[in-house]
Design an enzyme around this catalytic site. Structure first.
Site, PDB file in Angstrom:
ATOM      1  N   CYS A  77       0.809  -1.223   0.000  1.00 21.08           N
ATOM      2  CA  CYS A  77       0.000   0.000   0.000  1.00 21.08           C
ATOM      3  C   CYS A  77       0.845   1.277   0.000  1.00 21.08           C
ATOM      4  O   CYS A  77       0.310   2.369  -0.200  1.00 21.08           O
ATOM      5  CB  CYS A  77      -0.959  -0.011   1.179  1.00 21.08           C
ATOM      6  SG  CYS A  77      -1.966  -1.503   1.224  1.00 21.08           S
ATOM      7  N   ASN A 119     -10.068  -0.182   0.817  1.00 18.97           N
ATOM      8  CA  ASN A 119      -8.604  -0.155   0.739  1.00 18.97           C
ATOM      9  C   ASN A 119      -8.161  -0.681  -0.626  1.00 18.97           C
ATOM     10  O   ASN A 119      -8.232  -1.876  -0.889  1.00 18.97           O
ATOM     11  CB  ASN A 119      -8.024  -1.008   1.870  1.00 18.97           C
ATOM     12  CG  ASN A 119      -6.501  -1.009   1.870  1.00 18.97           C
ATOM     13  OD1 ASN A 119      -5.857  -0.607   0.896  1.00 18.97           O
ATOM     14  ND2 ASN A 119      -5.923  -1.474   2.957  1.00 18.97           N
ATOM     15  N   HIS A 151      -2.941   6.876   3.449  1.00 17.08           N
ATOM     16  CA  HIS A 151      -3.423   5.613   2.875  1.00 17.08           C
ATOM     17  C   HIS A 151      -4.797   5.312   3.456  1.00 17.08           C
ATOM     18  O   HIS A 151      -5.009   5.371   4.669  1.00 17.08           O
ATOM     19  CB  HIS A 151      -2.423   4.502   3.201  1.00 17.08           C
ATOM     20  CG  HIS A 151      -2.924   3.140   2.882  1.00 17.08           C
ATOM     21  ND1 HIS A 151      -3.623   2.869   1.724  1.00 17.08           N
ATOM     22  CD2 HIS A 151      -2.844   1.973   3.562  1.00 17.08           C
ATOM     23  CE1 HIS A 151      -3.946   1.584   1.714  1.00 17.08           C
ATOM     24  NE2 HIS A 151      -3.487   1.019   2.813  1.00 17.08           N
TER      25      HIS A 151
HETATM   26  N1  COA Z   1     -18.138  -8.029  11.068  1.00 17.42           N
HETATM   27  C1  COA Z   1     -18.730  -8.121  12.267  1.00 17.42           C
HETATM   28  N2  COA Z   1     -18.047  -8.422  13.393  1.00 17.42           N
HETATM   29  C2  COA Z   1     -16.731  -8.621  13.278  1.00 17.42           C
HETATM   30  C3  COA Z   1     -16.069  -8.548  12.033  1.00 17.42           C
HETATM   31  C4  COA Z   1     -16.831  -8.238  10.904  1.00 17.42           C
HETATM   32  N3  COA Z   1     -16.293  -8.124   9.675  1.00 17.42           N
HETATM   33  N4  COA Z   1     -14.751  -8.790  12.231  1.00 17.42           N
HETATM   34  C5  COA Z   1     -14.592  -9.011  13.538  1.00 17.42           C
HETATM   35  N5  COA Z   1     -15.788  -8.922  14.189  1.00 17.42           N
HETATM   36  C6  COA Z   1     -16.060  -9.059  15.605  1.00 17.42           C
HETATM   37  C7  COA Z   1     -15.029  -9.924  16.309  1.00 17.42           C
HETATM   38  O1  COA Z   1     -15.386 -11.294  16.294  1.00 17.42           O
HETATM   39  C8  COA Z   1     -15.034  -9.361  17.690  1.00 17.42           C
HETATM   40  O2  COA Z   1     -16.163  -9.849  18.394  1.00 17.42           O
HETATM   41  P1  COA Z   1     -16.095 -10.150  19.978  1.00 17.42           P
HETATM   42  O3  COA Z   1     -15.819  -8.829  20.614  1.00 17.42           O
HETATM   43  O4  COA Z   1     -17.448 -10.698  20.265  1.00 17.42           O
HETATM   44  O5  COA Z   1     -14.974 -11.121  20.134  1.00 17.42           O
HETATM   45  C9  COA Z   1     -15.273  -7.873  17.488  1.00 17.42           C
HETATM   46  O6  COA Z   1     -15.924  -7.766  16.204  1.00 17.42           O
HETATM   47  C10 COA Z   1     -14.005  -7.046  17.458  1.00 17.42           C
HETATM   48  O7  COA Z   1     -13.066  -7.712  16.591  1.00 17.42           O
HETATM   49  P2  COA Z   1     -11.631  -7.162  16.349  1.00 17.42           P
HETATM   50  O8  COA Z   1     -10.860  -8.142  15.535  1.00 17.42           O
HETATM   51  O9  COA Z   1     -11.066  -6.741  17.684  1.00 17.42           O
HETATM   52  O10 COA Z   1     -11.962  -5.893  15.460  1.00 17.42           O
HETATM   53  P3  COA Z   1     -11.078  -4.631  15.213  1.00 17.42           P
HETATM   54  O11 COA Z   1     -11.666  -3.464  15.874  1.00 17.42           O
HETATM   55  O12 COA Z   1      -9.608  -4.900  15.435  1.00 17.42           O
HETATM   56  O13 COA Z   1     -11.300  -4.433  13.659  1.00 17.42           O
HETATM   57  C11 COA Z   1     -10.124  -4.698  11.591  1.00 17.42           C
HETATM   58  C12 COA Z   1     -10.815  -5.401  12.748  1.00 17.42           C
HETATM   59  C13 COA Z   1      -9.551  -5.739  10.645  1.00 17.42           C
HETATM   60  C14 COA Z   1     -11.151  -3.831  10.888  1.00 17.42           C
HETATM   61  C15 COA Z   1      -8.996  -3.799  12.165  1.00 17.42           C
HETATM   62  O14 COA Z   1      -8.183  -4.557  13.034  1.00 17.42           O
HETATM   63  C16 COA Z   1      -8.127  -3.181  11.107  1.00 17.42           C
HETATM   64  O15 COA Z   1      -8.575  -2.377  10.303  1.00 17.42           O
HETATM   65  N6  COA Z   1      -6.827  -3.494  11.125  1.00 17.42           N
HETATM   66  C17 COA Z   1      -5.896  -2.932  10.138  1.00 17.42           C
HETATM   67  C18 COA Z   1      -6.015  -3.688   8.851  1.00 17.42           C
HETATM   68  C19 COA Z   1      -5.398  -2.959   7.703  1.00 17.42           C
HETATM   69  O16 COA Z   1      -5.389  -1.768   7.637  1.00 17.42           O
HETATM   70  N7  COA Z   1      -4.881  -3.725   6.760  1.00 17.42           N
HETATM   71  C20 COA Z   1      -4.336  -3.213   5.547  1.00 17.42           C
HETATM   72  C21 COA Z   1      -2.997  -2.678   5.773  1.00 17.42           C
HETATM   73  S1  COA Z   1      -2.391  -1.915   4.325  1.00 17.42           S
END
Ligand code: COA
Length: 316
Positions: free
Chosen positions: A116, A270, A240
């Site tokens: 990215c 993204n 980004h």
């Molecule tokens: N829809 C609904 N619920 C979801 C879900 C989805 N797509 N993904 C996860 N959950 C749930 C989880 O199971 C968890 O439930 P629980 O609290 O009952 O256990 C809760 O939501 C929180 O999950 P978590 O993994 O802690 O979410 P998060 O806030 O970390 O968000 C991402 C997940 C992937 C959106 C976030 O971590 C992120 O954006 N990370 C960076 C990724 C990125 O930028 N990648 C590209 C880099 S170039």
């Protein structure tokens, strides 16, 4: 840390173009096939919809053609094509070969893969070539991540999408637009986000999130320090477009108010190498940039790479 030496020939962007995948996929579309929902995706990522479809070459040709038309430059006079992509159409040859031919370019062409951060890597690379005597460069950032996403994995499918942004760069007699830059990578973090050859993307989202804010802020800070500018002088930051919460946290730490951030994540998701040019040119098309505005591009990605560049908009 590299600082642009005085007297180096600069360059400016004289045309740009954008392209998105042809099919819009809303959060509700995703909710119909996996356990997720519109509200969760909007709140946790800022994404409302994304566009997918097309090959990397097809999207690159569309954005590249638009950039060439806007600049008015004869395609045969382009001296080099740099295509940033992490999703090439084939292993060999580079996707830039296909794009070069389709656009009628008669010059060297190569791909750059910095995930990215790719567009900023390509932009800085092209400036180096222009400083070495090339007159005109076409720089494109394109990704078709929808092709390497597991559409049953709600961890990644909600985030990634397809798009392309392109810029024609022309050498100037003055210092040009690029004021300062920074390219970083920490290969020890490669396991946080990767795809084996022929396989889908795998990601440790929480860890990527945690690192992303820090490395974006570090890179942007270095670039501002090189230029001797402070956050209050930045007219527009182009981060980004990975997650609105990452963007908000990074802007807060940098001291740049959110109303000075370029945002497209709502409708693009993204798009990796395309993310920064899409957001930059969306802001330019919307009339958000005026002569001599300082524009800070900053990205991060798999690798883990980070890159930033400070541009003086429209400068000669
Ligand atoms: N829809 C609904 N619920 C979801 C879900 C989805 N797509 N993904 C996860 N959950 C749930 C989880 O199971 C968890 O439930 P629980 O609290 O009952 O256990 C809760 O939501 C929180 O999950 P978590 O993994 O802690 O979410 P998060 O806030 O970390 O968000 C991402 C997940 C992937 C959106 C976030 O971590 C992120 O954006 N990370 C960076 C990724 C990125 O930028 N990648 C590209 C880099 S170039």
């Amino acid at each position: 840390m590299p600082i642009i030496p005085a007297g180096v020939r600069g360059a400016r962007i004289t045309g740009w173009g954008s392209a998105l995948g042809h099919k819009v996929v809303t959060n509700n579309d995703l909710a119909a096939t996996m356990e997720t929902n519109d509200e969760w995706i909007r709140e946790r990522t800022g994404i409302h919809q994304r566009s997918i479809g097309g090959t990397t070459a097809e999207l690159s040709i569309a954005s590249g053609r638009a950039a060439l038309e806007m600049s008015g430059v004869d395609p045969a006079s382009i001296d080099v094509l740099v295509l940033a992509t992490t999703t090439p159409d084939r292993t060999v040859p580079a996707t830039s070969a296909n794009v070069q031919n389709a656009l009628g370019l008669r010059c060297g062409a190569f791909d750059v893969n910095a995930a990215c951060s790719g567009f900023v890597y390509a932009l800085v690379t092209a400036h180096g070539l222009l400083a070495m005597g090339a007159q005109r460069a076409l720089v494109i950032g394109t990704d078709t991540l929808s092709r390497i996403v597991d559409w049953t994995d709600r961890n990644t499918a909600i985030l990634f999408a397809d798009g392309s942004g392109a810029a024609v760069l022309e050498a100037t007699s003055g210092p040009g637009q690029l004021v300062s830059w920074d390219l970083d990578a920490d290969g020890s973090l490669e396991d946080l986000l990767f795809a084996e050859l022929g396989e889908n993307v795998q990601m440790n989202g929480k860890e990527v999130f945690r690192r992303a804010v820090r490395i974006m802020v570090d890179s942007a800070t270095k670039t501002m320090q090189h230029a001797g500018v402070t956050a209050d002088q930045i007219a527009l930051i182009v981060p980004h477009q990975a997650n609105i919460r990452i963007i908000t946290a990074a802007c807060e730490r940098l001291g740049v108010p959110m109303d000075r951030a370029a945002m497209t994540i709502e409708y693009t998701g993204n798009t990796s190498s395309a993310s920064i040019p899409l957001a930059l040119f969306h802001a330019a098309d919307a009339g958000r940039l005026k002569q001599d505005d300082l524009v800070l591009l900053v990205g991060f990605g798999a690798g883990m790479t980070a890159a930033s560049a400070l541009l003086k908009w429209g400068a000669l």
